[in-house]
Enzyme design. Structure first.
Site, PDB file in Angstrom:
ATOM      1  N   HIS A  82      12.660  -4.525   2.478  1.00 54.63           N
ATOM      2  CA  HIS A  82      11.214  -4.666   2.316  1.00 54.63           C
ATOM      3  C   HIS A  82      10.798  -5.491   1.106  1.00 54.63           C
ATOM      4  O   HIS A  82       9.592  -5.672   0.895  1.00 54.63           O
ATOM      5  CB  HIS A  82      10.559  -3.293   2.195  1.00 54.63           C
ATOM      6  CG  HIS A  82      10.304  -2.626   3.509  1.00 54.63           C
ATOM      7  ND1 HIS A  82       9.244  -2.946   4.311  1.00 54.63           N
ATOM      8  CD2 HIS A  82      10.990  -1.658   4.161  1.00 54.63           C
ATOM      9  CE1 HIS A  82       9.264  -2.201   5.399  1.00 54.63           C
ATOM     10  NE2 HIS A  82      10.323  -1.410   5.333  1.00 54.63           N
ATOM     11  N   LYS A 141      -5.066  -2.787  -2.875  1.00 51.47           N
ATOM     12  CA  LYS A 141      -3.614  -2.663  -2.765  1.00 51.47           C
ATOM     13  C   LYS A 141      -3.068  -2.121  -4.081  1.00 51.47           C
ATOM     14  O   LYS A 141      -3.790  -2.038  -5.083  1.00 51.47           O
ATOM     15  CB  LYS A 141      -2.946  -3.988  -2.400  1.00 51.47           C
ATOM     16  CG  LYS A 141      -3.302  -5.156  -3.281  1.00 51.47           C
ATOM     17  CD  LYS A 141      -2.651  -6.437  -2.769  1.00 51.47           C
ATOM     18  CE  LYS A 141      -3.358  -6.971  -1.539  1.00 51.47           C
ATOM     19  NZ  LYS A 141      -2.538  -6.916  -0.340  1.00 51.47           N
ATOM     20  N   ARG A 142      -1.803  -1.748  -4.060  1.00 50.49           N
ATOM     21  CA  ARG A 142      -1.141  -1.266  -5.279  1.00 50.49           C
ATOM     22  C   ARG A 142      -1.347  -2.274  -6.414  1.00 50.49           C
ATOM     23  O   ARG A 142      -1.284  -3.481  -6.210  1.00 50.49           O
ATOM     24  CB  ARG A 142       0.347  -1.096  -4.975  1.00 50.49           C
ATOM     25  CG  ARG A 142       1.223  -0.621  -6.111  1.00 50.49           C
ATOM     26  CD  ARG A 142       2.572  -0.176  -5.552  1.00 50.49           C
ATOM     27  NE  ARG A 142       3.215  -1.202  -4.767  1.00 50.49           N
ATOM     28  CZ  ARG A 142       4.132  -2.066  -5.244  1.00 50.49           C
ATOM     29  NH1 ARG A 142       4.480  -2.018  -6.524  1.00 50.49           N
ATOM     30  NH2 ARG A 142       4.700  -2.945  -4.452  1.00 50.49           N
ATOM     31  N   LYS A 202       0.882  -9.000  -7.361  1.00 52.19           N
ATOM     32  CA  LYS A 202      -0.220  -8.962  -6.404  1.00 52.19           C
ATOM     33  C   LYS A 202      -1.471  -9.637  -6.977  1.00 52.19           C
ATOM     34  O   LYS A 202      -2.441  -9.872  -6.265  1.00 52.19           O
ATOM     35  CB  LYS A 202      -0.506  -7.529  -5.974  1.00 52.19           C
ATOM     36  CG  LYS A 202       0.655  -6.947  -5.152  1.00 52.19           C
ATOM     37  CD  LYS A 202       0.388  -5.514  -4.719  1.00 52.19           C
ATOM     38  CE  LYS A 202       1.579  -4.920  -3.977  1.00 52.19           C
ATOM     39  NZ  LYS A 202       1.746  -5.453  -2.621  1.00 52.19           N
ATOM     40  N   THR A 230       0.601  -5.451   4.969  1.00 54.78           N
ATOM     41  CA  THR A 230      -0.040  -5.035   6.218  1.00 54.78           C
ATOM     42  C   THR A 230      -1.548  -4.901   6.040  1.00 54.78           C
ATOM     43  O   THR A 230      -2.276  -4.886   7.023  1.00 54.78           O
ATOM     44  CB  THR A 230       0.533  -3.701   6.730  1.00 54.78           C
ATOM     45  OG1 THR A 230       0.479  -2.723   5.691  1.00 54.78           O
ATOM     46  CG2 THR A 230       1.971  -3.872   7.188  1.00 54.78           C
ATOM     47  N   LYS A 264      -4.848  -5.448   8.742  1.00 54.76           N
ATOM     48  CA  LYS A 264      -5.956  -4.518   8.981  1.00 54.76           C
ATOM     49  C   LYS A 264      -7.299  -5.215   8.803  1.00 54.76           C
ATOM     50  O   LYS A 264      -8.220  -5.038   9.612  1.00 54.76           O
ATOM     51  CB  LYS A 264      -5.844  -3.326   8.022  1.00 54.76           C
ATOM     52  CG  LYS A 264      -4.622  -2.462   8.244  1.00 54.76           C
ATOM     53  CD  LYS A 264      -4.333  -1.580   7.041  1.00 54.76           C
ATOM     54  CE  LYS A 264      -2.930  -0.999   7.144  1.00 54.76           C
ATOM     55  NZ  LYS A 264      -2.419  -0.496   5.865  1.00 54.76           N
TER      56      LYS A 264
END
Length: 811
Positions: free
Chosen positions: A355, A544-545, A550, A652, A656
Site C-alpha cells: 500500500h 485526509k490524514r 499529503k 480512495t 468518493k
C-alpha cells in the site's frame, strides 16, 4: 428480504419490550437504536448461519482478509439498505412516532481504523458480500480505537475513543471459539525418529476471544463475517494473593498488560514499549486468525495438504506479514508437515497487497526484540531467510553480498516485513497502475526481476452503496430515475449518465442537489464550529490524514497568498471560497500537529477579518471519520488530491468525491492518474511535477528551495509570515514548518509546485463562473466513477488472485 410494514412495526414493539423492558413512550433514543439493531440481527441470523454452513458444505474456497484496520463507520443504515428494507423501516418507525434520522445519530463510528487502509478494507468486505464471494475480515477489536480528536486552542488533543462504552449491538461474542496465543519463553528441540520436534516452553498465554460482526450482501441473502479478536487473560481472575498482601497494582498488572494488546490502534512506536506492543498486536491477530481458519477448514474433512485449494489468505499491507511464518508453524508443529510441503502450501495460500512506497511505513523489527517475544516464529523467519538468500546466490547474485543483503529478510540486525511478505506469497499487488509501475521499476525492482509473475495491479475502489446510495440519497434517486437502478449492483452502468452531460435540465437537478448538500454541511459547521459560511461559495475540501506528503501545507500557503491579495485589494474579483479541512495527525508526529495548529490559526485570523468581506473562509472539522466524511463528500465542489507525485499509493477519497460530482484538483499521483485517464483533460485540473521530474530531482539533488524563496515574492511573503508575528502566536510556533521548507530543502516539493498550484486554483475559479461548463464537468465525473467501485476491484482480486468462483460474474 421480504417484510411487511405492519409486521415490522409489531416486531419492533415486541423487541423493545423484550430487550429493553420499556414501553415506546418511555424509551430513550438509545433504547430505540438498540432495539432496531437487535431486530435486524434477528432478521439476518438464519441467513448468517446458512451462509457459513453452505460454504463448508459446498467446499467453497473462502477468502480471509487480514487487516490491522477496518474503518466500518456506522452500520445501521447500510445494513437496512443492503437488506432492501430501509424505506419500509423508516416509514414504519415514522408511523410509530420515531424519527429514524435522530436514532441513527446514537450509533457511534466503530473505532477500528484510521484512514484509507481501513476504509478500503471495509469497502472490500461490502463488495465481497455483495458479489456472493465467500470472504471474511480478520482484525483486532480495539477497545479505544485510534483516538478521539478534539481541537483546543487550535491544537489537536487526543482523547480515548470510547466507541465501546455502550454495547455494540452488531457483534456476537464467541467465547467458545477462543484460541490461545503464545509469547516469550524458549524453544526446546527434540530429535525424534521422524525429524526434529519443536516444543514451546515457559511462554505467556494470551486468550484470543472472537467477536463476529455480520457483513450483509446487497439484497442477496449472503451474510459474511468480520471476526475481531480481543485479548484476555487466560486466568480471568486477578492475583488474589497479591491483592490480599496489599500489592493492589501488582494484583491486576498481568491482566492489564495482556488486555493492552487490543486496547488501541497503532500505539506510539516512538519508544521501545510501543514498538513491542505493536509487534504483539500483529502476531496476536495473525496467530488467532490462522488458528481459527485451520479449525474451520478441518471441518470440511479435506486434507491439510490441499489447504490452498480451499483457503485464500490475503495480507493487507505489511502489518499481517507474520501470517507467513505463523502458517508455517501451524503446518509443521501442529499438523506434522515437513518444511518443503509446508512452504509450498504457504506460498500458494498467502497473497499480499503493498500500500505504500513511504519508507517510514515499511515495517522493520529489531532481531533481539523479535526473537525474545516470538522465539519459534523467529526460528522460522531465520530459516526462510537462509533459504531465500541461498536461492539468490544460486540463481542470480552469486558473490554479490550487498545485493543479497539488500533483498534479505534479515540483515543488519533487522527483520524486514515487506520482504517477508513478498517471499512468502504467490501474489504481490499494487493499488493503482502508477503505484504498481513504481513498485516494479523502482521500489521493489529487485524482487520484480526475480518474481515477475507475482506482481500485478489491482486499482483500489470504494463501495458505491455507501458513498453514493447511502451518503447522497437525492443524487441516487435522480440517477435511478434517469438510467434505472441496475447501477446499484452493476456500478459501471453509471456510464449511461455520460449522455446527459450537456442536458441542462439534468445539470440543474444535479446542481440543486449539490446546493442542498452544501446547505446541510453549512448547518453542521455553524452548529459545531460557530462559523457561518456562504453556501454559494466554492466548497473546497481537503479531508485526509495529516501528513507532509499529503501537502496540506501547500493548500495553506495558497490560502495565505489569496488572503494577502484580498487585504491588498478587497475588491478583488474572485468567486467566494470556503476551504474545509479535516484529518488526524499521529500523536507523535510533531510537525503534522503543528500543521493543524497553523490551519486553525489561519482560520481564526481570516474568519474574523471584516476587510475581506467573507470572500474566503477556512474551517477545520475535528475528529474526521466515516460519518463526518459522509457529510462532507456529497457537499464538495472541489476535491483536493495534491500529494507529492510518487508518494501516494492510490487514495480512495479522490474516488468518493468524484462519484459525488466534485472536480478534482490533483497531481499525477496514485489513482489520480487513473481518474485523469477516465474523465479526460477537460474534467480534472492537473498541476505539479510529474514522475520523471521528481525522480530526476531525487537523483541529481538539483533542487534548492531557498532559491525559489528568494526569487518568488509571493512565497517569500507567506513563509516569512509564519515566523514574523503575522499570526497572534509566538514567532517560534510555526518555525518547524518554516524550517522544513527552507533549511531542510522542502522534502515534498511544496515550493516547487506552488506556482503551478496557484494557476490551477485560478482555473478552478474560472471554470466555476461558467455554470454550464462546471456542471458538465461534474456530470462527467459522476458518469465515469463506476469503474472505481470496489465491486470491480474485488471482482479482479477474486478472478486474478484468489481464484474464487461466485454466482454473478457480470458485476
Amino acid at each position: 428480504m421480504k417484510l411487511k410494514k405492519e409486521r415490522f412495526k409489531e416486531d419492533f414493539i415486541n423487541k423493545l419490550t423484550t430487550s429493553r423492558a420499556v414501553s415506546l413512550e418511555e424509551a430513550s433514543d438509545w433504547d430505540l437504536y438498540f432495539t432496531l439493531g437487535r431486530l435486524i440481527r434477528d432478521y439476518i441470523s438464519k441467513d448468517w448461519v446458512s451462509t457459513n454452513k453452505g460454504y463448508i458444505k459446498n467446499y467453497q474456497k473462502q477468502v480471509y482478509y487480514f487487516s490491522m484496520e477496518f474503518l466500518m463507520g456506522k452500520l445501521l443504515e447500510s445494513n437496512l439498505i443492503n437488506l432492501g428494507i430501509a424505506d419500509l423501516c423508516k416509514e414504519g418507525l415514522g408511523e410509530l412516532g420515531i424519527d429514524f434520522e435522530k436514532i441513527k445519530e446514537v450509533e457511534k463510528d466503530q473505532g477500528l481504523g484510521n484512514g484509507g487502509l481501513g476504509r478500503l478494507a471495509a469497502c472490500f468486505l461490502d463488495s465481497m458480500a455483495g458479489l456472493n464471494i465467500p470472504g471474511h475480515g480478520c482484525g483486532l477489536r480495539y477497545k479505544y480505537g485510534l483516538f478521539e480528536q478534539k481541537i483546543i486552542d487550535g491544537y489537536q488533543v487526543e482523547f480515548p475513543d470510547k466507541w465501546l462504552q455502550d454495547e455494540n449491538v452488531w457483534e456476537v461474542k464467541k467465547a467458545n471459539k477462543a484460541v490461545k496465543v503464545k509469547f516469550g519463553g524458549n524453544i526446546k528441540i527434540i530429535n525424534e525418529k521422524n525429524g526434529l520436534k519443536f516444543v514451546h516452553e515457559n511462554y505467556e498465554t494470551v486468550l484470543a476471544v472472537p467477536y463476529d460482526t455480520p457483513i450483509i450482501g446487497y439484497k442477496n441473502n449472503v451474510i459474511n463475517t468480520l471476526r475481531l479478536w480481543s485479548a484476555e487473560a487466560e486466568k480471568r481472575e486477578f492475583d488474589y494473593t497479591s491483592f490480599s498482601s496489599g500489592e493492589y497494582i501488582r494484583a491486576f498488572e498481568s491482566k492489564h498488560s495482556i488486555e493492552a494488546i487490543s486496547q488501541v490502534l497503532y500505539p506510539d512506536d516512538s519508544y521501545e514499549e510501543g514498538r513491542l506492543l505493536r509487534l504483539k498486536q500483529e502476531y496476536f491477530m495473525v496467530s488467532a486468525g490462522l488458528q481459527s481458519i485451520i479449525r474451520t477448514y478441518k471441518k470440511t474433512g479435506a486434507s491439510i495438504e490441499n489447504l490452498h485449494e480451499y483457503v485464500a489468505i490475503h495480507v493487507n499491507d505489511t502489518h499481517p506479514s507474520l501470517a507467513v511464518p505463523e502458517l508455517m508453524r501451524i503446518l509443521m508443529d501442529e499438523e506434522g508437515l515437513g518444511w518443503n510441503e509446508a512452504w509450498k502450501i504457504t506460498c500458494n495460500t498467502i497473497s499480499y497487497t503493498n500500500h505504500t512506497i513511504m519508507a517510514e511505513a515499511s515495517e522493520k523489527w529489531k532481531v533481539n526484540m523479535f526473537k525474545k517475544l516470538l522465539p519459534r516464529i523467529y526460528m522460522i523467519v531465520e530459516e526462510i531467510n537462509e533459504r531465500f538468500c541461498k536461492e539468490l546466490w544460486d540463481t542470480k547474485y552469486m558473490g554479490d553480498f550487498n545485493q543479497i543483503s539488500k533483498m534479505a529478510i534479515i540483515s543488519h540486525d533487522t527483520i524486514k516485513m515487506a520482504n517477508l511478505a513478498i517471499v512468502g506469497s504467490y501474489s504481490v499487488n499494487g493499488v493503482a497502475k502508477f503505484h504498481t509501475e513504481l513498485l516494479k521499476k523502482r521500489e521493489l525492482k529487485d524482487f520484480y526481476d526475480i518474481y515477475p509473475n507475482k506482481f500485478n495491479n489491482k486499482t483500489n475502489g470504494i463501495t458505491h452503496r455507501r458513498w453514493l446510495l447511502q451518503s447522497n440519497p437525492q443524487l441516487s434517486k435522480l440517477i435511478t430515475s434517469t438510467i434505472g437502478d441496475l447501477w446499484k449492483t452493476v456500478p459501471i452502468q453509471l456510464e449511461n449518465l455520460f449522455s446527459y452531460r450537456e442536458d441542462t435540465s439534468f445539470q440543474d437537478e444535479v446542481f440543486k442537489i449539490k446546493q442542498h448538500n452544501k446547505e446541510k454541511l453549512a448547518q453542521f459547521i455553524e452548529a459545531n464550529c460557530s462559523i457561518k459560511i456562504d453556501t454559494s461559495s466554492i466548497f473546497d475540501i481537503h479531508a485526509k490524514r495529516i501528513h507532509e506528503y499529503k501537502r496540506q501545507v501547500l493548500n495553506v500557503l495558497h490560502i495565505m497568498y489569496l488572503y494577502n491579495k484580498l487585504i491588498e485589494k478587497p475588491d478583488l474579483d474572485i468567486v467566494p471560497r470556503t476551504f474545509i479541512f479535516a484529518g488526524k495527525a499521529a500523536p507523535a508526529y510533531y510537525i503534522a500537529k503543528k500543521i493543524i495548529k497553523l490551519i486553525n490559526t489561519l482560520a481564526d485570523k481570516i474568519n474574523k477579518d471584516k476587510r475581506i468581506r467573507d470572500k474566503i473562509k477556512v474551517v477545520f472539522l475535528d475528529n474526521y471519520g466515516v460519518t463526518l466524511s459522509e457529510k462532507m463528500v456529497p457537499a464538495a465542489n472541489v476535491s483536493e488530491q495534491i500529494s507529492t507525485t510518487t508518494k501516494e499509493a492510490s487514495g480512495t477519497g479522490n474516488m468518493k468525491f468524484m462519484m459525488n460530482g466534485a472536480i478534482t484538483i490533483a497531481t499525477l499521483d496514485g489513482a489520480n492518474v487513473d481518474i485523469h485517464k477516465v474523465v479526460g483533460d477537460k474534467n480534472i485540473v492537473i498541476f505539479g511535477l510529474e514522475e520523471k521530474e521528481i525522480l530526476d530531482l531525487y537523483r541529481t539533488g538539483g533542487y534548492d528551495s531557498m532559491e525559489i524563496y528568494r526569487n518568488d515574492i509571493r512565497i517569500k511573503t507567506v513563509l516569512d509570515q509564519l515566523v514574523n508575528g503575522f499570526f497572534p502566536v509566538n514567532n517560534e510556533e510555526f518555525s518547524i514548518i518554516y524550517n522544513s521548507l527552507l533549511r531542510h530543502n522542502d522534502e515534498y516539493f511544496v515550493l516547487k509546485d506552488f506556482d503551478d498550484y496557484v494557476k490551477a486554483q485560478e482555473k478552478i475559479d474560472g471554470f466555476y463562473r461558467d455554470r454550464r461548463k462546471w456542471m458538465q464537468m461534474s456530470v462527467v465525473n459522476i458518469a465515469r466513477s463506476g469503474v472505481f467501485s470496489s465491486d470491480r476491484t474485488i471482482f479482479e482480486y477474486a478472478t486474478g488472485i484468489w481464484d474464487i468462483d461466485f454466482l454473478d460474474k457480470n458485476k
